[in-house]
Design an enzyme around this catalytic site. Structure first.
Site, PDB file in Angstrom:
ATOM      1  CB  SER A 105      -1.978  -4.942   2.813  1.00 17.06           C
ATOM      2  OG  SER A 105      -3.369  -4.918   2.660  1.00 17.06           O
ATOM      3  CB  THR A 148      -3.167  -6.253   8.776  1.00 18.29           C
ATOM      4  OG1 THR A 148      -1.805  -6.075   8.514  1.00 18.29           O
ATOM      5  CG2 THR A 148      -3.365  -7.444   9.673  1.00 18.29           C
ATOM      6  NE  ARG A 167       7.564  -4.184  10.261  1.00 14.68           N
ATOM      7  CZ  ARG A 167       6.237  -4.211  10.241  1.00 14.68           C
ATOM      8  NH1 ARG A 167       5.604  -5.129   9.546  1.00 14.68           N
ATOM      9  NH2 ARG A 167       5.535  -3.318  10.902  1.00 14.68           N
ATOM     10  CB  VAL A 168       8.403 -10.001  12.331  1.00 13.43           C
ATOM     11  CG1 VAL A 168       7.101 -10.498  12.923  1.00 13.43           C
ATOM     12  CG2 VAL A 168       9.062 -11.096  11.492  1.00 13.43           C
ATOM     13  N   GLY A 228       2.682  -1.774  12.787  1.00 11.57           N
ATOM     14  CA  GLY A 228       2.826  -2.815  13.795  1.00 11.57           C
ATOM     15  C   GLY A 228       3.739  -2.458  14.946  1.00 11.57           C
TER      16      GLY A 228
END
Ligand code: SD4
Length: 329
Positions: A88, A190, A218-219, A244
């Site tokens: 990840s 993350t 995608r962000v 997110g």
């Protein structure tokens, strides 16, 4: 403004915040669920999940060797980015739905200076590109092909990595292509890392390969200042992990820092940010969010949406893995 003058102002505000919450500043005092260290008793380093342990160790080593807090937060998470068993963060991460590993990262210092890259491919250390964006350009954020071209022009080299097990898992997923964001029940998400050095200077970093099998392009929150990370030396630092979209909608890390500015303890501030996410969303099943925070006076803490959020904590006393308090079962 001189560094001394800035530092004086920071400590002045921190002192006000401490008074507002009744913090005494004694080492190890528990206030509002958060631990308060006496000023000057740093360093304090917090980072997300179990993989924070080696990242914190590196960050501590950097500080011990006289590096700046910005060096520490960068080099700490570089350890995670270079761990190609991590699914990840970095090039070992799971790909998007088209099979591409796309990386997001950001960094911010005590003064609020910031650098960020999003949707970059085939670089080992997006966090270092983010720092270079901060230090060498008038901008904060570069994305995609433009960010990659700028990185190549500024001395960063491509790295290609194909991991058979990652590719096999993606092909298996692609047989049905069912996308459902699940973050993070598996504890390998993350990395967000925030740190205060012995003098009270703050910085933070965040880096990720994002949600597995996301739509190409995608962000998430991780490269977005205010969502995945926010640092303001006058008030504190916060970082986030999890789905997110939840942090972007609520400007999660910024919310935490602003609540600390108003005098909340770090744990209370993280909890309020998590509660706000709960209030704004009807269905959070299978979704996780975790926040970590350090207040400008050295208080620190964390809070998560649900059980299972671990984080690494380093102080002069050593590095330990902590389990966060949480709101939902
Ligand atoms: C994201 N918050 O891209 C990041 C990564 C993460 O589970 O935490 N994924 O939404």
């Amino acid at each position: 403004m001189t560094q001394d003058r800035r530092h004086f102002i920071k400590l002045g505000l921190a002192g006000t915040a401490a008074l507002a919450t009744g913090c005494t500043g004694q080492e190890g005092t528990k206030v509002g669920g958060s631990v308060v260290l006496a000023k000057g008793k740093g360093p304090i380093i917090l980072s997300t999940w179990d993989h924070g342990m080696p990242a914190n160790a590196k960050a501590m080593e950097v500080l011990a060797n006289g590096g700046s807090v910005l060096d520490a937060v960068e080099q700490g998470v570089m350890v995670t980015e270079s761990d190609f068993t991590n699914r990840s963060v970095g090039l070992g991460g799971n790909p998007d739905r088209d099979g591409h590993v796309t990386l997001d990262a950001c960094i911010q210092d005590h003064e609020g200076r910031a650098g960020s890259v999003a949707f970059v491919q085939r670089f080992e250390h997006p966090i270092s590109i983010a720092r270079a964006v901060m230090e060498k350009t008038p901008h904060v954020m570069l994305v995609g092909a433009g960010a990659e071209r700028w990185a190549l022009e500024n001395g960063f080299e491509r790295k290609d990595l194909v991991l058979d097990d990652v590719q096999a898992a993606w092909r298996k997923w692609a047989e049905t292509s069912q996308y459902k964001p699940v973050a993070n029940i598996e504890n390998h998400d993350t990395i967000g890392l925030i740190a205060m050095d012995a003098e009270g200077w703050l910085a933070g970093s965040c880096t990720t390969s994002g949600m597995a099998y996301k739509i190409h392009g995608r962000v998430g929150d991780s490269p977005i200042i205010g969502a995945g990370l926010f640092v303001d030396g006058e008030a504190g630092a916060a970082c986030a992990t999890g789905v997110g979209e939840l942090m972007i909608r609520t400007a999660g890390s910024h919310t935490v820092v602003e609540l600390m500015r108003q005098g909340r303890s770090p744990e209370e501030a993280c909890r309020e940010a998590a509660d706000r996410i709960i209030r704004k969303h009807k269905d959070l099943s299978d979704m996780q969010v975790g926040f970590l925070a350090i207040r400008a006076d050295g208080a620190y803490g964390g809070f998560a949406l649900r059980k299972g959020f671990s984080y690494a904590l380093s102080t002069v006393g050593g590095t330990t893995l902590q389990q966060s308090q949480f709101e939902l079962a």
